[in-house]
Design a protein around this motif. Structure first.
Motif, mmCIF file in Angstrom:
data_model
loop_
_atom_site.group_PDB
_atom_site.id
_atom_site.type_symbol
_atom_site.label_atom_id
_atom_site.label_comp_id
_atom_site.label_asym_id
_atom_site.label_seq_id
_atom_site.Cartn_x
_atom_site.Cartn_y
_atom_site.Cartn_z
ATOM 1 N N SER A 142 0.768 -1.247 0.000
ATOM 2 C CA SER A 142 0.000 0.000 0.000
ATOM 3 C C SER A 142 0.799 1.296 0.000
ATOM 4 O O SER A 142 1.289 1.751 1.012
ATOM 5 N N LEU A 143 0.877 1.890 -1.185
ATOM 6 C CA LEU A 143 1.481 3.216 -1.317
ATOM 7 C C LEU A 143 0.722 4.211 -0.448
ATOM 8 O O LEU A 143 -0.499 4.301 -0.510
ATOM 9 N N THR A 144 1.438 4.948 0.388
ATOM 10 C CA THR A 144 0.805 5.883 1.323
ATOM 11 C C THR A 144 1.375 7.280 1.142
ATOM 12 O O THR A 144 2.588 7.478 1.259
ATOM 13 N N THR A 168 9.942 9.510 4.548
ATOM 14 C CA THR A 168 10.456 8.132 4.573
ATOM 15 C C THR A 168 9.347 7.116 4.310
ATOM 16 O O THR A 168 9.566 6.092 3.662
ATOM 17 N N THR A 169 8.146 7.417 4.813
ATOM 18 C CA THR A 169 7.009 6.511 4.560
ATOM 19 C C THR A 169 6.685 6.462 3.078
ATOM 20 O O THR A 169 6.430 5.387 2.515
ATOM 21 N N LEU A 170 6.712 7.625 2.435
ATOM 22 C CA LEU A 170 6.419 7.682 1.000
ATOM 23 C C LEU A 170 7.438 6.870 0.209
ATOM 24 O O LEU A 170 7.071 6.083 -0.676
ATOM 25 N N ILE A 171 8.721 7.018 0.556
ATOM 26 C CA ILE A 171 9.771 6.276 -0.148
ATOM 27 C C ILE A 171 9.615 4.768 0.098
ATOM 28 O O ILE A 171 9.674 3.952 -0.832
ATOM 29 N N ALA A 172 9.390 4.420 1.370
ATOM 30 C CA ALA A 172 9.286 2.993 1.730
ATOM 31 C C ALA A 172 8.083 2.338 1.063
ATOM 32 O O ALA A 172 8.185 1.241 0.484
ATOM 33 N N THR A 175 8.506 2.025 -2.726
ATOM 34 C CA THR A 175 9.402 0.913 -3.040
ATOM 35 C C THR A 175 8.688 -0.431 -2.883
ATOM 36 O O THR A 175 8.756 -1.296 -3.767
ATOM 37 N N SER A 176 7.984 -0.599 -1.752
ATOM 38 C CA SER A 176 7.315 -1.882 -1.506
ATOM 39 C C SER A 176 6.215 -2.140 -2.538
ATOM 40 O O SER A 176 6.050 -3.266 -3.016
ATOM 41 N N THR A 177 5.484 -1.094 -2.918
ATOM 42 C CA THR A 177 4.420 -1.273 -3.914
ATOM 43 C C THR A 177 5.001 -1.597 -5.286
ATOM 44 O O THR A 177 4.477 -2.451 -6.007
ATOM 45 N N THR A 178 6.114 -0.924 -5.632
ATOM 46 C CA THR A 178 6.759 -1.207 -6.919
ATOM 47 C C THR A 178 7.234 -2.652 -6.980
ATOM 48 O O THR A 178 7.022 -3.346 -7.985
ATOM 49 N N VAL A 179 7.864 -3.102 -5.896
ATOM 50 C CA VAL A 179 8.345 -4.491 -5.850
ATOM 51 C C VAL A 179 7.170 -5.464 -5.935
ATOM 52 O O VAL A 179 7.222 -6.468 -6.667
#
Length: 198
Positions: A142-144, A168-172, A175-179
């Motif tokens: 979930s992109l936040t 940092t939440t946006l970057i994290a 990244t997780s959503t892209t992966v």
């Protein structure tokens, strides 16, 4: 399982305190931690009520429709097995919108509804469809844009700058959503190659 995990964690804590000769502080720590947990929960009620109210205003004002309109082409790409105007797509878009705004609690009912509607489209009722797996992966990563719930938690626990985690939440989450999307596309490619589910 979770109950056993908590039991072993508490047991290890008590044994460690006894090993270092500090067993006398255990009751004090237990009661102070319980008091702190209750204070945080009560503090969260007002904050969550505020954010859920904001979510309702966004929904009633029509702003949610703008967000949904922006997300619709993305959702159509991510969930090719769901018809454009099916109720499952609406629930998915509402869930994605709530997650973008960091309202995990508001997103959960839409997520459950989306799964229920996708199950109606699922030809194999005992196996999750590719779209259901995609939804689970994206919902979990979930992109936040605004981590409202985490900000509320930080505020309730006395953080001096509860909003400093936005970047940092946006970057994290990006990244997780892209992966998650890359792995999902890769898995779908392999399934098509094997002639499996579409």
């Amino acid at each position: 399982m979770i109950n056993r995990l908590w039991f072993y964690l508490m047991l290890i804590g008590i044994v460690t305190a006894g090993f270092f000769g500090r067993i006398s502080i255990v009751p004090e720590v237990i009661f102070s931690a319980a008091e702190q947990a209750v204070s945080i929960c009560i503090g969260l009620i007002s904050i969550m009520a505020f954010w859920l109210g904001i979510m309702r205003i966004i929904e009633e004002s029509g702003l949610i429709n703008v967000i949904i309109k922006i997300l619709r082409p993305v959702a159509a790409f991510l969930f090719p097995g769901i018809p454009k105007n099916h109720p499952a797509m609406s629930a998915i878009l509402m869930n994605m919108s709530a997650n973008l705004l960091g309202m995990g609690n508001a997103a959960t009912p839409f997520g459950l509804k989306a799964m229920e509607k996708m199950q109606q489209l699922n030809p194999k009722k005992d196996t999750a469809s590719l779209d259901m797996c995609t939804f689970l992966a994206i919902n979990t990563s979930s992109l936040t844009l605004v981590p409202a719930t985490v900000i509320a938690l930080r505020s309730a626990t006395g953080s001096m700058n509860p909003t400093e985690i936005i970047g940092t939440t946006l970057i994290a989450t990006a990244t997780s959503t892209t992966v998650a999307i890359l792995f999902d596309r890769g898995y779908r490619f392999l399934e098509r190659k094997k002639g499996g589910m579409s």
